[in-house]
Scaffold this motif. Structure first.
Motif, PDB file in Angstrom:
ATOM      1  N   ALA A 243       0.815  -1.218   0.000  1.00 43.54           N
ATOM      2  CA  ALA A 243       0.000   0.000   0.000  1.00 43.54           C
ATOM      3  C   ALA A 243       0.845   1.264   0.000  1.00 43.54           C
ATOM      4  CB  ALA A 243      -0.928  -0.007   1.213  1.00 43.54           C
ATOM      5  N   LEU A 244       2.107   1.178   0.400  1.00 46.03           N
ATOM      6  CA  LEU A 244       2.989   2.349   0.446  1.00 46.03           C
ATOM      7  C   LEU A 244       3.813   2.512  -0.826  1.00 46.03           C
ATOM      8  CD1 LEU A 244       4.240   2.053   4.146  1.00 46.03           C
ATOM      9  CD2 LEU A 244       2.526   3.635   3.228  1.00 46.03           C
ATOM     10  N   GLY A 245       3.545   1.667  -1.822  1.00 48.54           N
ATOM     11  CA  GLY A 245       4.265   1.775  -3.083  1.00 48.54           C
ATOM     12  C   GLY A 245       5.297   0.669  -3.246  1.00 48.54           C
ATOM     13  N   ALA A 246       6.228   0.890  -4.174  1.00 41.28           N
ATOM     14  CA  ALA A 246       7.317  -0.055  -4.428  1.00 41.28           C
ATOM     15  C   ALA A 246       8.500   0.335  -3.551  1.00 41.28           C
ATOM     16  CB  ALA A 246       7.701  -0.041  -5.900  1.00 41.28           C
ATOM     17  N   LEU A 247       8.876  -0.551  -2.629  1.00 38.54           N
ATOM     18  CA  LEU A 247       9.899  -0.241  -1.642  1.00 38.54           C
ATOM     19  C   LEU A 247      11.113  -1.142  -1.847  1.00 38.54           C
ATOM     20  CD1 LEU A 247       7.555  -0.014   1.482  1.00 38.54           C
ATOM     21  CD2 LEU A 247       8.250   1.837  -0.062  1.00 38.54           C
ATOM     22  N   PRO A 248      12.324  -0.604  -1.693  1.00 38.31           N
ATOM     23  CA  PRO A 248      13.534  -1.417  -1.902  1.00 38.31           C
ATOM     24  C   PRO A 248      13.735  -2.423  -0.779  1.00 38.31           C
ATOM     25  CG  PRO A 248      14.119   0.780  -1.115  1.00 38.31           C
ATOM     26  CD  PRO A 248      12.643   0.809  -1.376  1.00 38.31           C
ATOM     27  N   LEU A 249      14.261  -3.591  -1.138  1.00 37.36           N
ATOM     28  CA  LEU A 249      14.548  -4.625  -0.152  1.00 37.36           C
ATOM     29  C   LEU A 249      15.869  -4.343   0.544  1.00 37.36           C
ATOM     30  CD1 LEU A 249      13.561  -7.798  -2.213  1.00 37.36           C
ATOM     31  CD2 LEU A 249      12.231  -6.683  -0.431  1.00 37.36           C
ATOM     32  N   ALA A 250      15.952  -4.713   1.823  1.00 38.04           N
ATOM     33  CA  ALA A 250      17.177  -4.508   2.590  1.00 38.04           C
ATOM     34  C   ALA A 250      18.312  -5.323   1.991  1.00 38.04           C
ATOM     35  CB  ALA A 250      16.953  -4.906   4.049  1.00 38.04           C
ATOM     36  N   ASP A 251      19.529  -4.837   2.162  1.00 39.92           N
ATOM     37  CA  ASP A 251      20.709  -5.546   1.671  1.00 39.92           C
ATOM     38  C   ASP A 251      20.729  -6.965   2.205  1.00 39.92           C
ATOM     39  OD1 ASP A 251      21.577  -3.324   0.319  1.00 39.92           O
ATOM     40  OD2 ASP A 251      23.015  -2.703   1.845  1.00 39.92           O
ATOM     41  N   GLY A 252      21.081  -7.889   1.331  1.00 39.27           N
ATOM     42  CA  GLY A 252      21.199  -9.279   1.757  1.00 39.27           C
ATOM     43  C   GLY A 252      19.915 -10.062   1.620  1.00 39.27           C
ATOM     44  N   ILE A 253      18.792  -9.404   1.355  1.00 39.80           N
ATOM     45  CA  ILE A 253      17.529 -10.118   1.209  1.00 39.80           C
ATOM     46  C   ILE A 253      17.327 -10.494  -0.255  1.00 39.80           C
ATOM     47  CG2 ILE A 253      15.016  -9.929   1.325  1.00 39.80           C
ATOM     48  CD1 ILE A 253      15.285  -8.278   3.776  1.00 39.80           C
ATOM     49  N   ARG A 254      17.241 -11.775  -0.497  1.00 37.03           N
ATOM     50  CA  ARG A 254      16.956 -12.284  -1.839  1.00 37.03           C
ATOM     51  C   ARG A 254      15.692 -13.108  -1.739  1.00 37.03           C
ATOM     52  NH1 ARG A 254      19.976  -8.935  -2.290  1.00 37.03           N
ATOM     53  NH2 ARG A 254      22.066  -8.874  -3.197  1.00 37.03           N
ATOM     54  N   HIS A 255      14.635 -12.658  -2.376  1.00 39.00           N
ATOM     55  CA  HIS A 255      13.344 -13.325  -2.217  1.00 39.00           C
ATOM     56  C   HIS A 255      12.709 -13.515  -3.586  1.00 39.00           C
ATOM     57  CE1 HIS A 255       9.303 -14.245  -0.816  1.00 39.00           C
ATOM     58  NE2 HIS A 255       9.802 -14.394   0.386  1.00 39.00           N
ATOM     59  N   GLU A 256      12.217 -14.734  -3.819  1.00 39.53           N
ATOM     60  CA  GLU A 256      11.529 -15.004  -5.076  1.00 39.53           C
ATOM     61  C   GLU A 256      10.211 -14.239  -5.124  1.00 39.53           C
ATOM     62  OE1 GLU A 256      11.027 -19.181  -5.439  1.00 39.53           O
ATOM     63  OE2 GLU A 256      13.183 -19.618  -5.493  1.00 39.53           O
ATOM     64  N   SER A 257       9.753 -13.975  -6.327  1.00 44.12           N
ATOM     65  CA  SER A 257       8.490 -13.259  -6.494  1.00 44.12           C
ATOM     66  C   SER A 257       7.363 -14.035  -5.823  1.00 44.12           C
ATOM     67  CB  SER A 257       8.185 -13.074  -7.987  1.00 44.12           C
ATOM     68  OG  SER A 257       9.185 -12.282  -8.593  1.00 44.12           O
ATOM     69  N   GLY A 258       6.440 -13.297  -5.203  1.00 44.05           N
ATOM     70  CA  GLY A 258       5.316 -13.939  -4.546  1.00 44.05           C
ATOM     71  C   GLY A 258       4.754 -13.085  -3.436  1.00 44.05           C
ATOM     72  N   ASP A 259       3.697 -13.585  -2.793  1.00 47.49           N
ATOM     73  CA  ASP A 259       3.031 -12.844  -1.721  1.00 47.49           C
ATOM     74  C   ASP A 259       3.882 -12.866  -0.447  1.00 47.49           C
ATOM     75  OD1 ASP A 259       0.912 -12.335  -3.384  1.00 47.49           O
ATOM     76  OD2 ASP A 259      -0.265 -14.052  -2.702  1.00 47.49           O
ATOM     77  N   VAL A 260       3.945 -11.701   0.210  1.00 46.74           N
ATOM     78  CA  VAL A 260       4.776 -11.555   1.410  1.00 46.74           C
ATOM     79  C   VAL A 260       4.091 -10.611   2.391  1.00 46.74           C
ATOM     80  CG1 VAL A 260       6.974 -11.930   0.200  1.00 46.74           C
ATOM     81  CG2 VAL A 260       6.036  -9.601   0.398  1.00 46.74           C
ATOM     82  N   ASP A 261       4.614 -10.575   3.597  1.00 47.01           N
ATOM     83  CA  ASP A 261       4.357  -9.486   4.529  1.00 47.01           C
ATOM     84  C   ASP A 261       5.564  -8.566   4.476  1.00 47.01           C
ATOM     85  OD1 ASP A 261       1.844 -10.228   5.484  1.00 47.01           O
ATOM     86  OD2 ASP A 261       2.695 -11.565   6.992  1.00 47.01           O
ATOM     87  N   VAL A 262       5.319  -7.286   4.293  1.00 49.26           N
ATOM     88  CA  VAL A 262       6.382  -6.286   4.199  1.00 49.26           C
ATOM     89  C   VAL A 262       6.556  -5.648   5.573  1.00 49.26           C
ATOM     90  CG1 VAL A 262       7.143  -4.174   3.038  1.00 49.26           C
ATOM     91  CG2 VAL A 262       5.772  -5.867   1.792  1.00 49.26           C
ATOM     92  N   MET A 263       7.809  -5.597   6.058  1.00 49.21           N
ATOM     93  CA  MET A 263       8.073  -5.042   7.381  1.00 49.21           C
ATOM     94  C   MET A 263       8.947  -3.800   7.275  1.00 49.21           C
ATOM     95  SD  MET A 263      10.115  -4.459  10.225  1.00 49.21           S
ATOM     96  CE  MET A 263      11.638  -5.372   9.961  1.00 49.21           C
ATOM     97  N   LEU A 264       8.480  -2.715   7.910  1.00 51.89           N
ATOM     98  CA  LEU A 264       9.287  -1.518   8.072  1.00 51.89           C
ATOM     99  C   LEU A 264       9.057  -0.974   9.466  1.00 51.89           C
ATOM    100  CD1 LEU A 264       7.644   1.512   6.272  1.00 51.89           C
ATOM    101  CD2 LEU A 264       6.590  -0.727   6.235  1.00 51.89           C
ATOM    102  N   ARG A 265       9.887  -0.034   9.888  1.00 58.89           N
ATOM    103  CA  ARG A 265       9.792   0.536  11.223  1.00 58.89           C
ATOM    104  C   ARG A 265       9.018   1.856  11.173  1.00 58.89           C
ATOM    105  NH1 ARG A 265      10.792  -3.654  14.570  1.00 58.89           N
ATOM    106  NH2 ARG A 265      12.792  -4.673  14.114  1.00 58.89           N
TER     107      ARG A 265
END
Length: 349
Positions: free
Chosen positions: A254-276
Motif C-alpha cells: 500500500a505504500l508503493g514499491a519499496l527497496p529490499l534490505a541488503d542481503g535479502i533475496r526473495h523469489e516473487s510472490g506474496d509476502v508481509d512487508v516489514m518496516l519501522r
C-alpha cells in the motif's frame, strides 16, 4: 579474557523442554546481549553457564576449556565466571572494599588487592572504599557489584538484568558506566535482559532466545533492520507489517514499491512487508511529490521527545503506525502527506 562457545545445549524440567539445541559464540573481549521475552529460557541458560544447573545435552567451553558436556559438569566455583545479579546483592555488613575483595584469596583480601584500580575502573572515587552499601545509590551499588565480579580476573562476566531495579535516568547512566568498565577491562561478557533498548545499545551482538531456541545472533543494527521472523520483528522494537508482493526486486504494498534490505533475496510472490514506524516520514499537506501519499491522523500518543501516530491512508482500509519528533506532533484529524525512507524486510505469506 576468554571466548565462550555453547554447542547444542538442551535442558528440560519435568519433561518440559526449556532450551532446545542452543548454539552461541561470544568472542573474547566482546559483550553479547542475550535478549528474549519472559519464559524464553534466558535464566535457564545463564544457570547452565554458571554451573548452577546441569545441561541435558550439548557442550559449554570457556577459553577453550570444556566446563560442561557428556559426563562432565564442572562446579560453579571452578569456572572462573564473574556474576553480577539483578540488585547487586552486596553484603550489608561489609564495606565497599570488603565486598569487592570478598571472592579473593585471604592474602589478597587483606591487602585489598587492586582496590584503587577496580574503583577507578567502575568510575567510583577511592574514598568510597570505606563506605557501607546503604550509603550508596542503586547505580553505585551496581558498580561495586561489577568491581567484585571483575576482581578475580574471571574468564567470563555474566550480568543478570543488572539495571532492572533502577529508575530511567539512573539506568542510562549506570549502563554507560558498566559498558565503559567492561571495555576497559577487556572483559568477555553476557548481558541477560528483556529490555530491547538495553540490548541494542550495549551489545556488540544481540542473541535472541525465542521459546527455548536461539533464533538469531547478529550486530544490533542487523537484528533491528533484518529480523529473521515477523514475530522477532514485532518483539525487537515496533514493526509495521503490510501485505504485499515481491516483484522486480522490490516489495510492492500500500505504500508503493519499496527497496529490499541488503542481503535479502526473495523469489516473487506474496509476502508481509516489514518496516519501522520511524521510516514513515510525516510531511505537511502541501508537500506533494513523487512517492508521497495522503493520510489522516487518527490517534496521537505524545511521549515527550517523540510521538506515536496512527495513520489511515486516503482511499484505503489501511492503518499504520508512524513516529515523529515531539516538536512536529500533529493533531488528531489532521491530513498529512507521508513518504517512506530506507529499505524493508519481507516474510513469506
Amino acid at each position: 579474557m576468554s571466548t565462550l562457545r555453547i554447542s547444542g545445549v538442551s535442558k528440560s524440567f519435568d519433561g518440559h523442554p526449556v532450551l532446545q539445541d542452543v548454539h552461541l559464540t561470544v568472542n573474547s573481549g566482546s559483550l553479547v546481549a542475550l535478549l528474549g521475552p519472559s519464559g524464553s529460557g534466558k535464566t535457564t541458560l545463564l544457570r547452565l553457564l554458571c554451573g548452577f544447573e546441569r545441561a541435558d545435552a550439548g557442550t559449554i567451553e570457556i577459553g577453550g576449556a570444556r566446563v560442561a558436556g557428556e559426563s562432565l559438569h564442572l562446579p560453579a566455583e571452578q569456572r572462573r565466571i564473574g556474576y553480577v545479579p539483578q540488585e547487586g546483592a552486596l553484603f550489608p555488613h561489609l564495606s565497599v572494599a570488603g565486598n569487592i575483595v570478598f571472592g579473593l584469596p585471604r592474602t589478597q583480601r587483606r591487602a585489598q588487592h587492586r582496590m584503587a584500580e577496580l574503583l577507578e575502573l567502575v568510575g567510583l572515587p577511592q574514598s568510597y572504599a570505606n563506605r557501607a552499601p546503604h550509603q550508596l545509590s542503586g547505580g553505585q551499588q551496581q558498580r561495586v557489584a561489577l568491581a567484585r565480579a571483575l576482581a578475580p580476573s574471571p574468564g567470563l562476566v555474566m550480568l543478570d538484568e543488572p539495571f532492572s531495579s533502577l529508575d530511567a535516568a539512573l539506568r542510562l547512566e549506570t549502563r554507560e558506566a558498566v559498558a565503559r568498565a567492561l571495555a576497559a577491562a577487556g572483559a568477555t561478557a553476557v548481558l541477560v535482559t528483556h529490555d530491547q533498548a538495553e540490548a541494542l545499545s550495549l551489545g556488540h551482538e544481540v542473541a535472541v532466545l525465542w521459546r527455548g531456541r536461539l533464533v538469531q545472533q547478529a550486530p544490533p543494527q542487523t537484528l533491528y533492520r533484518r529480523p529473521v521472523t515477523r514475530e522477532l520483528a514485532a518483539f525487537v522494537g515496533e514493526a509495521v507489517l503490510l501485505p504485499g508482493r515481491v516483484a522486480g526486486g522490490a516489495a510492492h504494498c500500500a505504500l508503493g514499491a519499496l527497496p529490499l534490505a541488503d542481503g535479502i533475496r526473495h523469489e516473487s510472490g506474496d509476502v508481509d512487508v516489514m518496516l519501522r514506524p520511524e521510516q514513515i516520514d510525516v510531511l505537511p499537506p502541501a508537500a506533494a511529490g513523487d512517492g508521497t501519499l495522503d493520510a489522516l491522523v487518527r490517534e496521537v500518543t505524545f511521549q515527550g521527545q517523540d510521538a506515536a501516530l496512527t495513520l489511515e491512508l486516503a482511499g484505503m482500509p489501511t492503518t499504520l503506525r508512524a513516529r515523529v519528533p515531539g516538536y512536529r506532533t500533529p493533531r488528531p484529524g489532521e491530513r498529512v502527506r507521508i513518504a517512506v525512507g530506507g529499505e524493508v524486510s519481507v516474510y513469506p505469506r
